[in-house]
Motif scaffolding. Structure first.
Motif: not given
Length: 466
Positions: A352-357
């Motif tokens: 999820t954090a990757f997608e946010e980035a």
RNA sequence: GGCGGCAUAGCCAAGCGGUAAGGCACGGGUCUGCAACACCCUUACCACCGGUUCGAUUCCGGUUGCCGCCUCCA
């Protein structure tokens, strides 16, 4: 959650909404093929390949077009110097291009149109502009009447009157106005040329992208991209030509990547400091080069130097090692149990954090930071005595997904095919059991010479190539 | 002259209103027969000067220093 991207046209980060839901039409200006590409040429290819991959990861059906400019002054000059025909020369460097960017992990575009395959389309396009009086013929050349197009300057945010005083604008007797630019160039003696209503000649530079984008993607495309320097005049002119013709928005989002410097100096032919991809990938793992470029936001300048690339190599190695270590554990000792929820959750959080980035204007620098965190978590997990199959698999799966978005797939797990090495590893194991450490270390050193690094773990010997 | 960008630890690099992610390198520790891999810990007056704000690295103005574009360079 939606993707935000910085649009050069509005100078703002905007929510990305394609014309057709679920579909993205994307056009990236490709190289002029008269030489091998240098790493500066490679940056947009890598960056926008990554953009495309992320859009696909996000579920979009991406139509990706990138052209080759296969006729222009520089090509003609190069062909003359080498005593080669233009088509022969361009074909050679187009193949070299595919090899180079392929090594850098870039997928082929859905279409790679070449100007010389679209001459008739170019002529038709220009004819329409002439009909509409946006263009005029002059002594075999055809020019675009820049002042007639209202929005001229809207992309580069230049006012047309400021442009007039710009240093390098050259008046020409053939032009009605210094700001006009050429759509069709009359052929000089002996030059490659095509017949047209205005005589023998060839397309000007800017027209090809307008023509081929329209031909292959339609009047309005979603994303148009290229190097920062193309903003003006190239993309500005494309907008003028296309919108003058269709009366519709040419491209909704304009993306531009920053430049590459070499040892803090601009890379240029005159300084002689340009680095060809063809050469550099003999010395540097192309994946490292790609990883290095993606460790900076695409719109920022990036400095290229030996030291910087080395430290990127070390970083990538850390990720690869973590991945391999999980692989090793999975192969050797995977348990079943009920302690996996918390770990699966942590892994999910990283995704999820990757997608946010990446949603935030394709911030690959932050995306990579997330992958480092994933690596750290994996290493911490491997500290546990009992590791569960589902967790190990989730790590591998997530690593694979995220690194694929960056175009940095992991290599297939390798089996040791060498019996001699196998035997040495066995022998060392035996030696260690007998506390014959001198022999064990000798074997380890010997294998190191051969590029095999041994690592002893609680779950047995692990090896990797140096 | 016009348009724009950048200045964050030894190096690279995110963040862009609530006193700083990540990586590389260095140092200390743990693990190891020794290593390696790895883990933990340590390391930042966010260029300078003003202003706005309860509060600014983040917004505004100015200064300094780099850099890009201004007709064919990714």
């Amino acid at each position: 959650m939606t993707i935000q991207l910085y649009n050069t046209l509005t100078r703002k980060k905007e929510e990305f909404v394609p014309v057709t839901e679920g579909e993205v039409k994307m056009y990236v200006c490709g190289p002029t093929v008269y030489n091998y590409i240098h790493i500066g040429n490679a940056r947009p290819v890598i960056v926008f390949d990554t953009v495309r991959r992320y859009l696909e990861y996000r579920g979009y059906n991406v139509k990706f077009v990138s052209n080759f400019t296969d006729v222009d002054d520089k090509i003609i000059k190069a062909a003359n110097e080498l005593g080669e025909e233009v088509p022969e020369l361009t074909e050679r460097f187009i193949q070299a291009y595919f090899e180079d960017v392929g090594a850098l992990g870039c997928k082929k575009a859905d279409m790679h149109p070449r100007v010389t395959d679209h001459i008739q389309d170019v002529i038709d396009f220009i004819s329409l502009l002439v009909e509409k009086e946006y263009a005029y013929e002059s002594d075999g050349d055809v020019y675009f009447r820049t002042r007639k197009f209202d929005g001229y300057g809207k992309l580069s945010h230049q006012s047309i009157d400021e442009l007039k005083v710009g240093a390098r604008i050259q008046a020409s007797e053939r032009k009605q106005d210094a700001l006009d630019f050429v759509l069709w160039k009359a052929a000089k003696e002996g030059e490659i040329s095509w017949s047209s209503p205005w005589g023998e000649g060839r397309p000007g530079w800017h027209i090809e992208c307008s023509v081929m984008a329209r031909q292959l993607l339609g009047d309005t495309i979603d994303i148009h991209a290229g190097g920062q320097d193309l903003t003006f005049p190239h993309h500005e002119n494309e907008i003028a030509q296309s919108e003058a013709l269709t009366g519709k928005t040419f491209a909704r989002y304009w993306m531009h990547n920053g430049y590459i410097n070499i040892d803090n100096e601009k890379m240029s032919k005159s300084l002689g400091n340009f680095v060809l991809v063809h050469d550099i990938i003999q010395q540097i793992d192309p994946q490292v080069l790609r990883f290095f470029m993606l460790s900076v936001h695409y719109s920022s300048p990036v400095n290229f130097s030996q030291d910087l690339v080395e430290s990127a190599a070390n970083g990538l190695d850390r990720i690869r090692t973590a991945y391999q270590n999980v692989e090793h554990r999975l192969a050797v000792s995977a348990d079943n149990g009920d302690q996996h929820d918390i770990w699966l959750h942590k892994i999910q959080q990283q995704q999820t954090a990757f997608e946010e980035a990446m949603d935030d204007d394709f911030n690959t620098a932050n995306g990579i930071a997330v992958i480092f965190e994933l690596a750290r978590l994996a290493n911490v997990y491997l500290l546990e005595k009992n590791t569960e199959k589902v967790v190990l698999e989730a790590f591998l799966n997530t690593f694979n997904q995220l690194m694929s978005v960056l175009g940095l797939p992991f290599k297939e797990k390798e089996e040791l095919q060498d019996e001699a090495i196998d035997r040495l590893i066995e022998e060392r194991l035996e030696a260690r059991k007998n506390r014959d450490f001198a022999r064990a270390d000798a074997i380890r050193d010997e294998l190191k010479e051969q590029g095999i690094l041994l690592e002893d773990t609680a779950q047995g010997v692990r090896w990797k190539r140096s």
